[in-house]
Design a protein around this motif. Structure first.
Motif, PDB file in Angstrom:
ATOM      1  N   UNK A  87     -13.701  11.180 -44.217  1.00  0.00           N
ATOM      2  CA  UNK A  87     -12.571  11.572 -44.815  1.00  0.00           C
ATOM      3  C   UNK A  87     -12.063  11.105 -46.080  1.00  0.00           C
ATOM      4  N   UNK A  88     -12.119   9.550 -45.969  1.00  0.00           N
ATOM      5  CA  UNK A  88     -11.626   8.773 -46.949  1.00  0.00           C
ATOM      6  C   UNK A  88     -12.615   9.017 -48.102  1.00  0.00           C
ATOM      7  N   UNK A  89     -13.900   9.363 -48.193  1.00  0.00           N
ATOM      8  CA  UNK A  89     -14.916   9.559 -49.003  1.00  0.00           C
ATOM      9  C   UNK A  89     -14.452  10.818 -49.780  1.00  0.00           C
ATOM     10  N   UNK A  90     -14.271  11.832 -48.714  1.00  0.00           N
ATOM     11  CA  UNK A  90     -13.618  13.133 -49.329  1.00  0.00           C
ATOM     12  C   UNK A  90     -12.666  13.115 -50.453  1.00  0.00           C
ATOM     13  N   UNK A  91     -11.509  12.263 -49.917  1.00  0.00           N
ATOM     14  CA  UNK A  91     -10.469  12.109 -50.765  1.00  0.00           C
ATOM     15  C   UNK A  91     -10.781  11.541 -52.129  1.00  0.00           C
ATOM     16  N   UNK A  92     -11.516  10.460 -51.877  1.00  0.00           N
ATOM     17  CA  UNK A  92     -11.863   9.904 -53.299  1.00  0.00           C
ATOM     18  C   UNK A  92     -12.784  10.677 -54.181  1.00  0.00           C
ATOM     19  N   UNK A  93     -13.857  11.580 -53.499  1.00  0.00           N
ATOM     20  CA  UNK A  93     -14.497  12.442 -54.296  1.00  0.00           C
ATOM     21  C   UNK A  93     -13.630  13.883 -55.033  1.00  0.00           C
ATOM     22  N   UNK A  94     -12.575  13.970 -54.094  1.00  0.00           N
ATOM     23  CA  UNK A  94     -11.496  15.064 -54.623  1.00  0.00           C
ATOM     24  C   UNK A  94     -10.855  14.699 -55.932  1.00  0.00           C
ATOM     25  N   UNK A  95     -10.483  13.336 -55.754  1.00  0.00           N
ATOM     26  CA  UNK A  95      -9.719  12.591 -57.243  1.00  0.00           C
ATOM     27  C   UNK A  95     -10.757  12.608 -58.167  1.00  0.00           C
TER      28      UNK A  95
END
Length: 122
Positions: free
Chosen positions: A51-59
């Motif tokens: 989920x953290x990786x997803x938020x980084x990828x979103x940014x």
């Protein structure tokens, strides 16, 4: 039309160490629904790392603008098992400024690494 693509990886053990070492980090990164399984139990660290990786990828898909709040992006999973993004506040504003209308998300974790890819579509 694709507006942006982001990808990120997180080493699960390193992420776990960060959570242990920094009290309150999980609450700064995730909203309560993201921390809990539907049963009410705490979510595992591999899932949180994804989920953290997803938020980084979103940014990254937005061009990594300054001022985004981690808790303004929520990762959730539909009953079908499809992961999704829900945005509000700072992330919603940045997405609207770029013409993003929908998100595509894929996450995985294996061999000690969590990964995510986000496509921002207009």
């Amino acid at each position: 039309m694709i507006i942006g693509v982001g990808i990120d990886v997180a080493e699960i053990e390193r992420f776990a160490t960060s959570l242990e070492r920094t009290p309150g980090l999980a609450q700064r990164l995730f909203i309560e629904r993201e921390l809990l399984l539907p049963s009410g139990e705490r979510r595992g660290v591999a899932s949180l790392a994804a989920r953290f990786a997803a938020k980084e990828a979103l940014a990254k898909s937005l061009g990594a603008p300054a001022g985004l709040l981690w808790t303004d992006a929520e990762v959730y999973v539909e009953e079908s098992g499809q992961p999704r993004l829900r945005v509000r506040g700072t992330v919603e504003l940045a997405a609207a400024e770029r013409g993003v209308r929908s998100w595509h998300l894929s996450m995985s974790h294996d061999a000690g690494v969590a990964s995510a890819v986000v496509i921002a579509e207009g």
